[in-house]
Design an enzyme around this catalytic site. Structure first.
Site, PDB file in Angstrom:
ATOM      1  N   GLY A 260       0.821  -1.203   0.000  1.00  0.00           N
ATOM      2  CA  GLY A 260       0.000   0.000   0.000  1.00  0.00           C
ATOM      3  C   GLY A 260       0.851   1.247   0.000  1.00  0.00           C
ATOM      4  O   GLY A 260       2.078   1.188   0.173  1.00  0.00           O
TER       5      GLY A 260
ATOM      6  N   PRO B 192       2.608   4.842   1.150  1.00  0.00           N
ATOM      7  CA  PRO B 192       3.257   5.194   2.420  1.00  0.00           C
ATOM      8  C   PRO B 192       2.266   5.828   3.390  1.00  0.00           C
ATOM      9  O   PRO B 192       1.369   6.574   2.998  1.00  0.00           O
ATOM     10  CB  PRO B 192       4.347   6.190   2.003  1.00  0.00           C
ATOM     11  N   GLY B 193       2.425   5.516   4.670  1.00  0.00           N
ATOM     12  CA  GLY B 193       1.625   6.151   5.701  1.00  0.00           C
ATOM     13  C   GLY B 193       0.278   5.528   5.963  1.00  0.00           C
ATOM     14  O   GLY B 193      -0.521   6.085   6.714  1.00  0.00           O
ATOM     15  N   THR B 194      -0.016   4.371   5.358  1.00  0.00           N
ATOM     16  CA  THR B 194      -1.331   3.766   5.546  1.00  0.00           C
ATOM     17  C   THR B 194      -1.388   2.845   6.754  1.00  0.00           C
ATOM     18  O   THR B 194      -2.442   2.266   7.027  1.00  0.00           O
ATOM     19  CB  THR B 194      -1.729   2.973   4.283  1.00  0.00           C
ATOM     20  N   GLY B 195      -0.300   2.652   7.462  1.00  0.00           N
ATOM     21  CA  GLY B 195      -0.337   1.898   8.713  1.00  0.00           C
ATOM     22  C   GLY B 195       0.113   0.466   8.600  1.00  0.00           C
ATOM     23  O   GLY B 195      -0.322  -0.389   9.381  1.00  0.00           O
TER      24      GLY B 195
ATOM     25  N   THR C  92       3.200  -0.868   9.137  1.00  0.00           N
ATOM     26  CA  THR C  92       4.013  -1.243  10.296  1.00  0.00           C
ATOM     27  C   THR C  92       3.163  -1.369  11.548  1.00  0.00           C
ATOM     28  O   THR C  92       3.335  -2.300  12.352  1.00  0.00           O
ATOM     29  CB  THR C  92       5.120  -0.196  10.513  1.00  0.00           C
TER      30      THR C  92
ATOM     31  N   GLU D 154      -6.598  32.524 -10.045  1.00  0.00           N
ATOM     32  CA  GLU D 154      -7.265  31.637  -9.085  1.00  0.00           C
ATOM     33  C   GLU D 154      -8.776  31.691  -9.254  1.00  0.00           C
ATOM     34  O   GLU D 154      -9.471  30.678  -9.053  1.00  0.00           O
ATOM     35  CB  GLU D 154      -6.867  32.011  -7.650  1.00  0.00           C
TER      36      GLU D 154
ATOM     37  N   HIS E 299      -9.738  29.180 -11.955  1.00  0.00           N
ATOM     38  CA  HIS E 299      -9.810  27.809 -11.425  1.00  0.00           C
ATOM     39  C   HIS E 299     -11.123  27.595 -10.673  1.00  0.00           C
ATOM     40  O   HIS E 299     -11.831  26.604 -10.885  1.00  0.00           O
ATOM     41  CB  HIS E 299      -8.648  27.554 -10.463  1.00  0.00           C
TER      42      HIS E 299
END
Length: 639
Positions: free
Chosen positions: A239, A241-244, A246, A462, A465
């Site tokens: 997945g 990075p940072g999705t949990g 570990t 801006e 947009h």
């Protein structure tokens, strides 16, 4: 979502893994650095040198004089007392005399009476009043005193030697690259520390369900063995990075109550070929000793990439040997050892097929960014220790953060707490969370002084947009517009969907391209010029259109095929035939030209609304969602 519990420390500098929950191992027997033989040899050398030095100093104050000189001093009446043992005579003079053949004077002396002397020594001594003592005139140190004096420098040398050896051993890891040290690592036991469990994980419930089987197997292996089921040898967590990933691995170990060994794949690689394989063998050996256990290898694509041909040299040799050792260790599992290998990667597509085949990593679990409900649950976990003001709506924050991972949400909560401290507040308010979200998504404000002409052009850029996002059917709602410089941009327009999207239609993607080209189209429509302010817009447009034509089959000319890999590169050079790539380029240009013409048409059609939006930006610099729609005179339709 990262866990607040810190990772356990390494026990040895040469051990590339960390462990928690493992029973403490008995400490290894300490060996004398260098061996006892060399220590004893050094001690003897020091002892002899010390005795020589001491004997030199002992004899230096009591010179040995000739018997003739002694007889002369007795005749002169200059001897006060003597001590005799056999033919050896020690004595002391009344008046100091020059040392024969030396420097200085002496009062105490040593001499030797010849065996053939017949000089009536006793008669001469008594006539001159010389005292004959029963104790030595020259006091010598005892054997014990000499021994202690000789051992003192030896003990000092040994202590210094041990200190240097210990420091060198800890700095070198017991040898070159840790190869010389064979003592097993002592597992780390966190006394009283709370293990990570599934209660600390939120937003990825479907992944928890897949991993709960591993937890149940580790808790109740007999039930599976009775049915002839084999425990998965490995589970690959793939997945962004940072999705949990570990955190999930630690939660599995915490739920099962088993030891957890974690390491990064890059920590196994050394310059010396073979070190990585040796460390892998030691890691798996330690895990088997305390089985059931879990081994977690983070960023496994570092060593698990698909192997190349036989010409690999240097670091590739070391990487492939480490990978081969991992394959061998996992292939050797019988299923009853109770060791499960979890691995995490952001690039599952580049892994070696031998690593992902059944029997090694039996299953691959996709860990995706959380949905709206998951983001709200993650925010609640990360704000447990943060005092929130009454009325803070975490559900509203979750709605405006689609696509953010657990790590990014944790950073958002922390940034809001930092802002509250900076503003001298006691609680974190909704405004703090909103400002933190702007800082995370848009970048920090820059104190940049712009001329009035540049401010007006930026306002129209801006506004273009934002207006196209408001009038485009199905476009993402405009959340905030600002002409305050943030990061590298002179202004930012933030648009996010009301609900999470998992598939995109061609109409929606064209709308995003039209919205991204709105800034350039507004400058072209109002001023008749094109500036460099559209650089990031064009990068976004190129990525979307390339995917539409080359990956998602949204071009009749190219057809329903993938002409460009998902990463934009191909390991074989050209990803498709040159004619196909020419067609991709032609279709990309066609779609962009059509979208640009549509953007210019819509802005000309709604020019009064564009002017009103630009004037509101010049007056306020920043407009939130309600103020932006009100300034443009457009009713926001809530779905």
């Amino acid at each position: 979502m990262p866990s607040p519990t810190p990772a356990p420390p390494r026990d040895r500098a040469d051990t590339p893994w960390r462990s928690e929950g493992a029973p403490p191992a008995p400490p290894p027997k300490k060996k004398m650095p260098g061996g006892w033989r060399s220590l004893i040899l050094a001690a003897l050398i020091v002892y002899l040198i010390t005795n020589v030095v001491l004997s030199f100093f002992n004899d230096g104050d009591e010179p040995t004089i000739s018997y003739t000189e002694f007889s002369k001093q007795v005749s002169d009446g200059n001897v006060s007392k003597i001590y005799s043992k056999g033919d050896a005579i020690q004595g002391e003079l009344k008046t100091g005399q020059p040392v024969p053949g030396g420097k200085g004077d002496y009062t105490k002396f040593v001499t030797q009476r010849p065996a053939f002397a017949d000089d009536q020594l006793w008669t001469g001594l008594t006539s001159k009043g010389v005292t004959v003592t029963a104790s030595p005139v020259v006091e010598q140190r005892s054997f014990l005193a000499n021994l202690l004096l000789s051992l003192a420098p030896m003990l000092l040398l040994v202590g210094l030697w041990l200190l240097i050896a210990r420091r060198m051993g800890s700095a070198m890891g017991g040898g070159v690259g840790g190869l010389g040290r064979k003592t097993p690592p002592k597992p780390v036991e966190l006394e009283g520390a709370k293990r990570t469990t599934f209660d600390d994980v939120a937003g990825i419930d479907e992944v928890e369900g897949e991993l709960s089987e591993v937890v149940d197997f580790l808790k109740n292996p007999e039930d599976y063995h009775r049915m002839g089921a084999r425990m998965p040898g490995g589970v690959l967590l793939a997945g962004p990075p940072g999705t949990g990933k570990t955190l999930l691995a630690r939660a599995v170990a915490g739920e099962a109550g088993v030891p957890f060994f974690s390491a990064s794949a890059s920590e196994f690689i050394e310059m010396i070929v073979g070190v990585g394989a040796s460390r892998v063998r030691e890691l798996f050996s330690e895990a088997r000793k305390v089985a059931p256990a879990i081994i977690f290898i983070d960023e496994i694509d570092t060593i698990g990439r698909a192997r190349a041909g036989g010409n690999a040299m240097g670091g590739h040799d070391e990487r492939e040997q480490t990978l081969n050792q991992i394959l061998t260790e996992m292939d050797g599992f019988s299923g009853s050892e109770g060791v499960v290998v979890l691995a995490a990667t952001n690039r599952a597509d580049v892994l070696d097929p031998a690593l992902t085949r059944p029997g090694r990593f039996d299953r691959t679990v996709s860990v995706s960014p959380p949905d709206k409900g998951g983001r709200e649950a993650i925010l609640r976990i990360h704000t447990r220790d943060i005092p929130l003001a009454p009325g803070v709506d975490l559900a509203q924050v979750a709605r405006t953060t689609p696509g953010m991972t657990g790590a990014e949400l944790a950073n958002l909560a922390n940034e809001a707490a930092l802002l509250a401290v900076k503003r001298k507040q006691d609680t974190v308010t909704q405004a703090d969370l909103s400002d933190a979200l702007e800082k995370v998504q848009l970048g920090a404000e820059r104190p940049l002084v712009m001329s009035e002409e540049e401010r007006r052009r930026t306002a129209y850029h801006e506004g273009g947009h934002a207006l196209l996002g408001m009038v485009q059917p199905g476009a993402d709602p405009v959340r905030k517009i600002t002409i305050v410089p943030r990061g590298r941009a002179l202004g930012v327009t933030l648009s996010t969907p009301d609900a999470d999207r998992y598939a995109y239609t061609e109409e929606y993607l064209r709308g995003r391209v039209i919205g991204a080209l709105g800034g350039m189209a507004a400058e072209h429509t109002v001023y008749g010029v094109i500036t460099t302010g559209a650089e990031s817009d064009l990068e976004q447009v190129t990525g979307i259109v390339r995917g539409m034509v080359g990956r998602w089959g949204m071009s009749e000319r190219v057809g329903r095929l993938t002409a460009i890999p998902s990463d934009g590169q191909s390991p074989y050079g050209l990803s498709a035939a040159p004619a196909t790539l020419d067609a991709v380029d032609h279709e990309m240009r066609r779609i962009v030209d059509e979208c640009y013409e549509e953007a210019c048409r819509l802005l000309r059609e709604h020019r009064p609304k564009l002017d009103a939006l630009a004037e509101a930006l010049l007056a306020n610099e920043t407009l939130d969602e309600q103020a932006a729609y009100r300034a443009a005179g457009i009713t926001r339709l809530v779905k």
